[in-house]
Design a protein around this motif. Structure first.
Motif, PDB file in Angstrom:
ATOM      1  N   UNK A  70       0.837  -1.207   0.000  1.00 31.95           N
ATOM      2  CA  UNK A  70       0.000   0.000   0.000  1.00 31.95           C
ATOM      3  C   UNK A  70       0.868   1.252   0.000  1.00 31.95           C
ATOM      4  N   UNK A  71       1.950   1.229   0.776  1.00 32.84           N
ATOM      5  CA  UNK A  71       2.849   2.375   0.828  1.00 32.84           C
ATOM      6  C   UNK A  71       3.523   2.644  -0.501  1.00 32.84           C
ATOM      7  N   UNK A  72       3.898   1.589  -1.206  1.00 32.95           N
ATOM      8  CA  UNK A  72       4.526   1.724  -2.519  1.00 32.95           C
ATOM      9  C   UNK A  72       3.578   2.429  -3.477  1.00 32.95           C
ATOM     10  N   UNK A  73       2.333   1.977  -3.505  1.00 32.74           N
ATOM     11  CA  UNK A  73       1.348   2.557  -4.425  1.00 32.74           C
ATOM     12  C   UNK A  73       1.041   4.016  -4.084  1.00 32.74           C
ATOM     13  N   UNK A  74       1.159   4.394  -2.807  1.00 31.78           N
ATOM     14  CA  UNK A  74       0.930   5.785  -2.403  1.00 31.78           C
ATOM     15  C   UNK A  74       2.149   6.664  -2.675  1.00 31.78           C
ATOM     16  N   UNK A  75       3.341   6.082  -2.560  1.00 30.93           N
ATOM     17  CA  UNK A  75       4.584   6.851  -2.694  1.00 30.93           C
ATOM     18  C   UNK A  75       4.877   7.261  -4.138  1.00 30.93           C
ATOM     19  N   UNK A  76       4.560   6.397  -5.074  1.00 23.82           N
ATOM     20  CA  UNK A  76       4.891   6.635  -6.477  1.00 23.82           C
ATOM     21  C   UNK A  76       3.650   7.043  -7.274  1.00 23.82           C
ATOM     22  N   UNK A  77       3.850   7.722  -8.414  1.00 27.35           N
ATOM     23  CA  UNK A  77       2.699   8.117  -9.246  1.00 27.35           C
ATOM     24  C   UNK A  77       2.191   6.980 -10.143  1.00 27.35           C
ATOM     25  N   UNK A  78       2.524   5.758  -9.778  1.00 23.93           N
ATOM     26  CA  UNK A  78       2.071   4.556 -10.481  1.00 23.93           C
ATOM     27  C   UNK A  78       1.885   3.470  -9.435  1.00 23.93           C
ATOM     28  N   UNK A  79       1.155   2.449  -9.800  1.00 25.84           N
ATOM     29  CA  UNK A  79       0.893   1.351  -8.873  1.00 25.84           C
ATOM     30  C   UNK A  79       1.596   0.086  -9.348  1.00 25.84           C
ATOM     31  N   UNK A  80       1.581  -0.910  -8.472  1.00 28.49           N
ATOM     32  CA  UNK A  80       2.111  -2.211  -8.877  1.00 28.49           C
ATOM     33  C   UNK A  80       1.335  -2.750 -10.069  1.00 28.49           C
ATOM     34  N   UNK A  81       0.035  -2.535 -10.072  1.00 26.15           N
ATOM     35  CA  UNK A  81      -0.793  -3.019 -11.186  1.00 26.15           C
ATOM     36  C   UNK A  81      -0.377  -2.338 -12.487  1.00 26.15           C
ATOM     37  N   UNK A  82      -0.050  -1.041 -12.423  1.00 28.35           N
ATOM     38  CA  UNK A  82       0.444  -0.342 -13.611  1.00 28.35           C
ATOM     39  C   UNK A  82       1.712  -1.017 -14.126  1.00 28.35           C
ATOM     40  N   UNK A  83       2.605  -1.377 -13.206  1.00 28.72           N
ATOM     41  CA  UNK A  83       3.864  -2.018 -13.604  1.00 28.72           C
ATOM     42  C   UNK A  83       3.612  -3.396 -14.203  1.00 28.72           C
ATOM     43  N   UNK A  84       2.671  -4.149 -13.631  1.00 25.97           N
ATOM     44  CA  UNK A  84       2.335  -5.444 -14.196  1.00 25.97           C
ATOM     45  C   UNK A  84       1.745  -5.281 -15.588  1.00 25.97           C
ATOM     46  N   UNK A  85       0.859  -4.309 -15.753  1.00 31.68           N
ATOM     47  CA  UNK A  85       0.290  -4.054 -17.083  1.00 31.68           C
ATOM     48  C   UNK A  85       1.384  -3.708 -18.085  1.00 31.68           C
ATOM     49  N   UNK A  86       2.373  -2.892 -17.657  1.00 32.68           N
ATOM     50  CA  UNK A  86       3.509  -2.563 -18.519  1.00 32.68           C
ATOM     51  C   UNK A  86       4.256  -3.831 -18.916  1.00 32.68           C
ATOM     52  N   UNK A  87       4.527  -4.679 -17.934  1.00 31.64           N
ATOM     53  CA  UNK A  87       5.285  -5.914 -18.190  1.00 31.64           C
ATOM     54  C   UNK A  87       4.556  -6.804 -19.183  1.00 31.64           C
ATOM     55  N   UNK A  88       3.256  -6.969 -19.011  1.00 31.97           N
ATOM     56  CA  UNK A  88       2.496  -7.829 -19.913  1.00 31.97           C
ATOM     57  C   UNK A  88       2.426  -7.238 -21.318  1.00 31.97           C
ATOM     58  N   UNK A  89       2.265  -5.923 -21.410  1.00 32.44           N
ATOM     59  CA  UNK A  89       2.221  -5.270 -22.720  1.00 32.44           C
ATOM     60  C   UNK A  89       3.577  -5.368 -23.424  1.00 32.44           C
ATOM     61  N   UNK A  90       4.648  -5.168 -22.688  1.00 33.84           N
ATOM     62  CA  UNK A  90       5.983  -5.130 -23.290  1.00 33.84           C
ATOM     63  C   UNK A  90       6.521  -6.511 -23.651  1.00 33.84           C
ATOM     64  N   UNK A  91       5.940  -7.560 -23.076  1.00 32.44           N
ATOM     65  CA  UNK A  91       6.406  -8.914 -23.391  1.00 32.44           C
ATOM     66  C   UNK A  91       5.440  -9.657 -24.306  1.00 32.44           C
ATOM     67  N   UNK A  92       4.358  -8.998 -24.714  1.00 41.40           N
ATOM     68  CA  UNK A  92       3.353  -9.670 -25.556  1.00 41.40           C
ATOM     69  C   UNK A  92       3.916  -9.962 -26.945  1.00 41.40           C
TER      70      UNK A  92
END
Length: 92
Positions: A70-92
């Protein structure tokens, strides 16, 4: 490890840290650790829930395990889910 998992993990490792990419823009990728996105549940998902992060953004004081999910998602202007979406898009 299945062939598909091995290929996917290799692609993730080549991306470098996705948090650094969002913060600093394109740069030479460094070593990564693969973080399991948990999406509100306990336990690890499969290999498609992995996010490549540098040691600082994974285990450091300002990383996912340092700040907590929760702290990570509040600290940064992106969330873990955003990073996962990036990973899935970039490896598709």
């Amino acid at each position: 490890m299945t062939r598909a998992e091995h290929i996917h993990k290799g692609k993730l490792a080549e991306l470098g840290c996705l948090a650094c990419l969002r913060i600093h823009g394109p740069h030479a990728p460094g070593p990564v650790e693969l973080h399991h996105y948990r999406g509100g549940g306990w336990g690890r998902g499969d290999y498609k829930t992995l996010v490549p992060l540098c040691p600082a953004h994974h285990r450091g004081p300002l990383g996912i395990h340092g700040l907590g999910t929760k702290g990570f998602d509040k600290h940064y202007p992106f969330t873990q889910r955003d990073l996962l979406d990036d990973a899935l898009r970039m490896t598709a």
